[in-house]
Structures are given as structure tokens and as C-alpha cells.
Design a protein around this motif. Sequence first.
Motif, mmCIF file in Angstrom:
data_model
loop_
_atom_site.group_PDB
_atom_site.id
_atom_site.type_symbol
_atom_site.label_atom_id
_atom_site.label_comp_id
_atom_site.label_asym_id
_atom_site.label_seq_id
_atom_site.Cartn_x
_atom_site.Cartn_y
_atom_site.Cartn_z
ATOM 1 N N UNK A 1 1.002 -1.344 0.021
ATOM 2 C CA UNK A 1 -0.192 -0.036 -0.058
ATOM 3 C C UNK A 1 1.018 1.292 -0.146
ATOM 4 N N UNK A 2 1.093 1.952 -1.193
ATOM 5 C CA UNK A 2 2.019 3.117 -1.093
ATOM 6 C C UNK A 2 1.394 4.210 -0.326
ATOM 7 N N UNK A 3 0.175 4.052 -0.062
ATOM 8 C CA UNK A 3 -0.298 5.302 0.996
ATOM 9 C C UNK A 3 -0.175 4.804 2.447
ATOM 10 N N UNK A 4 0.639 3.595 2.729
ATOM 11 C CA UNK A 4 0.618 3.579 4.285
ATOM 12 C C UNK A 4 1.626 4.473 4.825
ATOM 13 N N UNK A 5 1.419 4.955 6.006
ATOM 14 C CA UNK A 5 1.992 5.970 6.786
ATOM 15 C C UNK A 5 3.053 5.508 7.499
ATOM 16 N N UNK A 6 4.182 5.215 6.695
ATOM 17 C CA UNK A 6 5.255 4.577 7.367
ATOM 18 C C UNK A 6 5.965 5.566 8.436
ATOM 19 N N UNK A 7 6.098 6.695 8.119
ATOM 20 C CA UNK A 7 6.689 7.625 8.890
ATOM 21 C C UNK A 7 5.981 8.051 10.178
ATOM 22 N N UNK A 8 4.617 7.988 10.235
ATOM 23 C CA UNK A 8 3.718 8.254 11.318
ATOM 24 C C UNK A 8 4.151 6.929 12.133
ATOM 25 N N UNK A 9 3.975 5.698 11.802
ATOM 26 C CA UNK A 9 4.043 4.513 12.613
ATOM 27 C C UNK A 9 5.565 4.574 13.368
ATOM 28 N N UNK A 10 6.551 4.954 12.542
ATOM 29 C CA UNK A 10 7.788 5.132 13.195
ATOM 30 C C UNK A 10 7.834 5.996 14.376
#
Length: 269
Positions: free
Chosen positions: A26-35
Motif C-alpha cells: 500500500x503506497x499510501x501506508x503512513x510509514x513515518x507516522x508509525x515510526x
Amino acid sequence: MVDFELDDLEQMALIEGALELTAALDPGFPVDWVRLQLERLAKEAEVALMDEINPQLRLDGLIRLFYREWGFCGDQEQYFSSQNLYLDQVLDRKKGIPVSLGAIFLYLARHLELPVSSVGFPTQYIIKISWYDREPQYLNPFDGEYLSERTMAAWLKGHRGPFTELRCEHLDEAENGDILARWLTVMKSALLREERYADALRCSDLALAFRPGDPHEIRDRGYIYQQLDCNHAAAMDYEYFIEQCPEDPAAKLLKLQVKALHEEPLVLH
């Protein structure tokens, strides 16, 4: 589709591997927010337990913090929902399944320098605590309870039959690639249950990037193609499975399915 290799995932923390996989799906997945959320939790845990030098008490403190004070818990009502595998939703809802809750807990425990590792137990993901001066402990990340060998043996008998014995290899430390492959399998099953076939197809393609030519994964992809009315592609995948696994009980049924698919008019997508 992906810009990393299986060897790369083996070098990452489990949580980072899960983030990379989900971002690939999912390219829209909020990786930075999760980190950021993970870093916040790690700092809170560090502050809360900074005065606890005894490793066992530090572990017990993290369990109390994670499951009681922060309120993380296993999702009893919607266990098979994809919400329980997308880490942004797990962190937001504070609900998940063993592998997603376990990945977060493992990240926090390692931040606190606790001797934890992953175990791909046949029934679910569990966490192993390897003490240098005594027998290891095992934690169920679904509820934060310690697991006895008796309990795990009972799980195994329920899963594989009454004559199955708990063996040492069932409790060996697992490699990230194996855990993430199971994560993908569970994710695909959840997406299929929710009839999100396009997302499930991406999941299947990603799994095949790590297990090229796996006949069972290709069979599952054929089913997804069929749901998307890509009958020619579905028939090709089914035929591959039949050729590779002719003795599988599913092969006979799939031969009939292939015949029916070839009789369908070709649909151009």
C-alpha cells in the motif's frame, strides 16, 4: 514491485520488515507516522522503567505497561480483520493479533535490552525470552501471558492431532523472512475474506517475489484472478499447480475448473 531483497529483511528488525512489506502493498501506508509512534512508546517505556535494573522485573514492567496501562490487547471479535495487520491501525486501535502485537512488543523489549526473539510456533507467533542463567520463558503476545510447555503442547495437539509431541525445534528462534512470509499469508487471507481482491493480488505477487514458483501460492493467485474475472490468467495458474502437484487432492477439482474457464469468453482488461 519491491526495492528490497529477502536478505535485506533478515537484517532489519521484524517491525521494520513489516513496515517495508506493508508499504510495498500500500503506497499510501503512513510509514513515518508509525515510526514516530513506535519511538514515542519506546521513550515512554524507557522513562517508566529506567530505575529497574533487574531484567526479569524490567520485562514484567514492560508487560504491565503494554497490556494494562497502554491497553494493547488481542482482537477477540475481529481476529481475521486486516485492521489487525496494518500497524498504523494496530497502534491507533491498540488491538491486533499475535504477530502484529508481538512485532511491536519485540521492538520495545529490544529497546530495553531484553533478550527476546521470535518463534514461529505452528499455531501462532510467540516471543521467546532467553535468559543466560535459567530456562527460557515464552510469552503470548496476544494477551501478555507467559506460556507453559504444557499449554503449548496442548495447542500443538489441537492443531496437528492428539499424538503430536512438542519438540525443541517448535520453539527455535525464527528468521524474519519466515515470520514475514506468514504475515503475508495471514494478510492475504484477511483481504480475501473482505473481498479486497486487488489488494490480495498485490499480496500474492509480493509473496511470490520471495517464493518464486511456489505452486500453492500460484494456485491461490489463480483463485484471486478468477474473482477479478481474469479467467485466462486464472486457468494458467491452476494448470501450473496441477502440473507441479498432480497428487494433491485439489488438482482433480482444479482440472474441472480449468476446463470451465477455458470455455468462458476471453475478457480483455
